[in-house]
Design an enzyme around this catalytic site. Structure first.
Site, PDB file in Angstrom:
ATOM      1  N   HIS A  54       0.803  -1.230   0.000  1.00 59.71           N
ATOM      2  CA  HIS A  54       0.000   0.000   0.000  1.00 59.71           C
ATOM      3  C   HIS A  54       0.833   1.278   0.000  1.00 59.71           C
ATOM      4  O   HIS A  54       0.268   2.378  -0.033  1.00 59.71           O
ATOM      5  CB  HIS A  54      -0.932   0.037   1.223  1.00 59.71           C
ATOM      6  CG  HIS A  54      -0.203   0.350   2.490  1.00 59.71           C
ATOM      7  ND1 HIS A  54       0.534  -0.576   3.176  1.00 59.71           N
ATOM      8  CD2 HIS A  54      -0.069   1.510   3.180  1.00 59.71           C
ATOM      9  CE1 HIS A  54       1.082  -0.017   4.226  1.00 59.71           C
ATOM     10  NE2 HIS A  54       0.737   1.257   4.270  1.00 59.71           N
TER      11      HIS A  54
HETATM   12  C1  UD1 Z   1      -1.926   5.822   5.571  1.00 59.60           C
HETATM   13  C2  UD1 Z   1      -0.606   6.401   6.055  1.00 59.60           C
HETATM   14  C3  UD1 Z   1       0.484   5.343   5.956  1.00 59.60           C
HETATM   15  C4  UD1 Z   1       0.085   4.064   6.660  1.00 59.60           C
HETATM   16  C5  UD1 Z   1      -1.265   3.607   6.163  1.00 59.60           C
HETATM   17  C6  UD1 Z   1      -1.734   2.424   6.967  1.00 59.60           C
HETATM   18  C7  UD1 Z   1      -0.154   8.789   5.712  1.00 59.60           C
HETATM   19  C8  UD1 Z   1       0.577   9.773   4.881  1.00 59.60           C
HETATM   20  N1  UD1 Z   1      -0.181   7.531   5.249  1.00 59.60           N
HETATM   21  O1  UD1 Z   1      -1.757   5.514   4.197  1.00 59.60           O
HETATM   22  O2  UD1 Z   1       1.665   5.830   6.552  1.00 59.60           O
HETATM   23  O3  UD1 Z   1       1.059   3.080   6.393  1.00 59.60           O
HETATM   24  O4  UD1 Z   1      -2.234   4.662   6.312  1.00 59.60           O
HETATM   25  O5  UD1 Z   1      -2.619   1.611   6.260  1.00 59.60           O
HETATM   26  O6  UD1 Z   1      -0.666   9.137   6.752  1.00 59.60           O
HETATM   27  N2  UD1 Z   1      -9.275   4.667   1.878  1.00 59.60           N
HETATM   28  C9  UD1 Z   1     -10.469   4.021   2.013  1.00 59.60           C
HETATM   29  N3  UD1 Z   1     -10.922   3.731   3.265  1.00 59.60           N
HETATM   30  C10 UD1 Z   1     -10.219   4.031   4.369  1.00 59.60           C
HETATM   31  C11 UD1 Z   1      -9.009   4.702   4.236  1.00 59.60           C
HETATM   32  C12 UD1 Z   1      -8.538   5.016   2.983  1.00 59.60           C
HETATM   33  O7  UD1 Z   1     -11.151   3.716   1.026  1.00 59.60           O
HETATM   34  O8  UD1 Z   1     -10.684   3.733   5.477  1.00 59.60           O
HETATM   35  C13 UD1 Z   1      -8.736   4.954   0.529  1.00 59.60           C
HETATM   36  C14 UD1 Z   1      -9.080   6.349   0.017  1.00 59.60           C
HETATM   37  O9  UD1 Z   1      -9.299   6.237  -1.363  1.00 59.60           O
HETATM   38  C15 UD1 Z   1      -7.797   7.124   0.262  1.00 59.60           C
HETATM   39  C16 UD1 Z   1      -6.723   6.067   0.117  1.00 59.60           C
HETATM   40  O10 UD1 Z   1      -7.310   4.858   0.581  1.00 59.60           O
HETATM   41  O11 UD1 Z   1      -7.634   8.170  -0.637  1.00 59.60           O
HETATM   42  C17 UD1 Z   1      -5.474   6.363   0.930  1.00 59.60           C
HETATM   43  O12 UD1 Z   1      -5.788   6.629   2.287  1.00 59.60           O
HETATM   44  P1  UD1 Z   1      -4.817   7.544   3.203  1.00 59.60           P
HETATM   45  O13 UD1 Z   1      -5.230   7.495   4.607  1.00 59.60           O
HETATM   46  O14 UD1 Z   1      -4.634   8.873   2.565  1.00 59.60           O
HETATM   47  O15 UD1 Z   1      -3.424   6.863   3.059  1.00 59.60           O
HETATM   48  P2  UD1 Z   1      -3.010   5.339   3.261  1.00 59.60           P
HETATM   49  O16 UD1 Z   1      -2.469   4.841   1.967  1.00 59.60           O
HETATM   50  O17 UD1 Z   1      -4.105   4.589   3.903  1.00 59.60           O
HETATM   51  N1  UDP Z   2      -3.230  -5.898   8.897  1.00 58.36           N
HETATM   52  C1  UDP Z   2      -4.511  -6.402   9.136  1.00 58.36           C
HETATM   53  N2  UDP Z   2      -5.230  -6.868   8.067  1.00 58.36           N
HETATM   54  C2  UDP Z   2      -4.749  -6.887   6.798  1.00 58.36           C
HETATM   55  C3  UDP Z   2      -3.437  -6.357   6.568  1.00 58.36           C
HETATM   56  C4  UDP Z   2      -2.714  -5.867   7.641  1.00 58.36           C
HETATM   57  O1  UDP Z   2      -4.973  -6.426  10.269  1.00 58.36           O
HETATM   58  O2  UDP Z   2      -5.458  -7.345   5.882  1.00 58.36           O
HETATM   59  C5  UDP Z   2      -2.463  -5.360  10.030  1.00 58.36           C
HETATM   60  C6  UDP Z   2      -1.100  -5.973  10.246  1.00 58.36           C
HETATM   61  O3  UDP Z   2      -1.168  -7.100  11.067  1.00 58.36           O
HETATM   62  C7  UDP Z   2      -0.324  -4.842  10.898  1.00 58.36           C
HETATM   63  C8  UDP Z   2      -0.985  -3.583  10.364  1.00 58.36           C
HETATM   64  O4  UDP Z   2      -2.193  -3.999   9.748  1.00 58.36           O
HETATM   65  O5  UDP Z   2      -0.510  -4.840  12.299  1.00 58.36           O
HETATM   66  C9  UDP Z   2      -0.093  -2.903   9.365  1.00 58.36           C
HETATM   67  O6  UDP Z   2      -0.785  -1.830   8.792  1.00 58.36           O
HETATM   68  P1  UDP Z   2      -0.398  -1.220   7.393  1.00 58.36           P
HETATM   69  O7  UDP Z   2       0.391  -2.180   6.622  1.00 58.36           O
HETATM   70  O8  UDP Z   2      -1.667  -0.718   6.812  1.00 58.36           O
HETATM   71  O9  UDP Z   2       0.448   0.065   7.803  1.00 58.36           O
HETATM   72  P2  UDP Z   2       2.002   0.300   8.134  1.00 58.36           P
HETATM   73  O10 UDP Z   2       2.406  -0.632   9.202  1.00 58.36           O
HETATM   74  O11 UDP Z   2       2.769   0.126   6.867  1.00 58.36           O
HETATM   75  O12 UDP Z   2       2.026   1.736   8.548  1.00 58.36           O
END
Ligand code: UD1
Ligand code: UDP
Length: 359
Positions: free
Chosen positions: A204
């Site tokens: 992601h």
């Molecule tokens: C965010 C964090 C990243 C973290 C990740 C965990 C920042 C800059 N990024 O990235 O560090 O690793 O969360 O998963 O803070 N969306 C949904 N539903 C949701 C959330 C997001 O559909 O509940 C979609 C939306 O289209 C959105 C996109 O995902 O535009 C990205 O979401 P966003 O929170 O901006 O960044 P992440 O990639 O989730």
């Molecule tokens: N995770 C989860 N379900 C999934 C994928 C990941 O519960 O389908 C959990 C995973 O065990 C870990 C956390 O999400 O604890 C990691 O989150 P993510 O990869 O979104 O963010 P990052 O750690 O890169 O910030």
């Protein structure tokens, strides 16, 4: 009073041991959710499965540009902090929620505790790296997970007196949840998988999935892995990635793409996989804790401890290097020492916060 700020999937998971400790000690605290993540499977499912109290506030900021999202979080957090006036605000990790929350609190002269301080990829193309650096430099308490993280902070001139090496709360979360996961869910059976006979994938990172060439390389690499071994490839798709795969219009035949799993289901899958491919931060740590080899589809990592102990390798985002990396990582010996502590980070952090109250 302790203000616990969170907004995304990993923050809910890694704050859970701190919330549990506040509950256990019957402390005065509140949970402020920014609403950065809001889909059921990125948010609510974790409160339900981990049996966490509902947030006291939800700002419902949702998705947006970096500046737009950061600004909304700052304004919303400021309102709540003025109303509640906590003695300390805890933030965890490196998301926009973390940096915005820390900025809002520090300008109100409220002390900030940064959980998982001192991580550095040394790659400013990652939005998270900017969030980490800013947050660390405005925090009053830096809860570094490892000695290496502490050294990163010292190298940037941060006062050693502010730093406390606690281990990572992800260890507490894994230990607290793995036993429950084993009892409650039978995810392998539900997905018709055999232990150690499937690959698990997550991806992601913005710099990977928002880049067409990289996303294509990752998907092609996974298809190559699936062909060579051949074993099921289970890929719970993050919403950002789901959108980008649709836009790319690439065939993903053979890959088992699913909705994101809850933490209990994901932990079961992670702990029994042959190997995990990921670009996630938390997943690099969890595989290291669970004794499962990990191939990280990136060119750098802020979790060098996993490379040092040999649980993780960097395989980049080209199909060829991913396949080569999986060949070598799958053949690795699966015993290494977990560098992230012994599962008491949450307790230590809360202890420091309560001691700070009296200062
Ligand atoms: C965010 C964090 C990243 C973290 C990740 C965990 C920042 C800059 N990024 O990235 O560090 O690793 O969360 O998963 O803070 N969306 C949904 N539903 C949701 C959330 C997001 O559909 O509940 C979609 C939306 O289209 C959105 C996109 O995902 O535009 C990205 O979401 P966003 O929170 O901006 O960044 P992440 O990639 O989730
Ligand atoms: N995770 C989860 N379900 C999934 C994928 C990941 O519960 O389908 C959990 C995973 O065990 C870990 C956390 O999400 O604890 C990691 O989150 P993510 O990869 O979104 O963010 P990052 O750690 O890169 O910030």
């Amino acid at each position: 009073m302790i203000g616990i700020l969170l907004g995304t999937r990993p923050e809910i998971i890694k704050m859970s041991p701190i919330i549990r400790e506040c509950e256990r000690r019957d402390l005065d605290y509140f949970i402020l959710h920014t609403g950065q993540h809001y889909s059921y499977e990125m948010d609510r499912v974790f409160f339900e499965e981990l049996e966490l109290p509902d947030p006291d506030y939800n700002l419902d900021v949702g998705s947006g540009t970096h500046a737009g999202q950061t600004a909304k979080i700052m304004a919303g957090v400021e309102d709540v902090l003025i109303k509640e006036s906590p003695g300390i605000v805890l933030v965890q990790g490196d998301t926009n929620t973390v940096m915005a929350g820390a900025l809002a609190a520090s300008k109100l002269h409220i002390r900030v505790g940064h959980v998982e301080a001192g991580l550095r990829s040394f790659n400013r193309r990652m939005p998270e790296e900017i969030n980490r650096v800013v947050t660390d430099h405005i925090s009053d308490y830096l809860f570094a997970p490892t000695e290496n993280a502490r050294m990163n902070l010292l190298a940037e001139g941060i006062d050693d007196k502010k730093i406390c090496v606690t281990g990572n709360t992800v260890v507490d979360a894994v230990y607290q949840s793995l036993e429950i996961a084993k009892k409650r869910a039978d995810t392998l059976k539900d997905l018709d998988l055999e232990p150690r006979n499937y690959f698990l994938v997550t991806a992601h990172r913005q710099e990977n999935v928002d880049n067409r060439a990289r996303l294509r390389g990752i998907l092609e690499g996974l298809i190559e892995v699936q062909k060579e071994f051949p074993l099921p490839v289970v890929f719970p798709v993050h919403p950002r990635t789901e959108k980008r795969i649709k836009e790319l219009g690439i065939e993903v035949n053979g890959l088992n793409l699913t909705k994101p799993f809850g933490f209990l289901e994901f932990l079961q899958l992670e702990s029994q996989a042959k190997l995990v491919l990921t670009d996630s931060g938390g997943v690099q740590e969890e595989t290291c804790i669970l004794g499962v080899p990990c191939a990280t589809m990136r060119y750098d990592t802020e979790r060098p401890e996993t490379l040092d102990v040999g649980s993780n390798i960097l395989v980049g985002t080209d199909a060829e290097t991913i396949l080569e990396g999986v060949r070598s990582a799958a053949a690795r010996k699966q015993s290494w020492k977990n560098p992230y502590g012994d599962g008491i980070a949450g307790k230590m952090i809360v202890m420091v916060c309560t001691a700070a109250r009296t200062q």
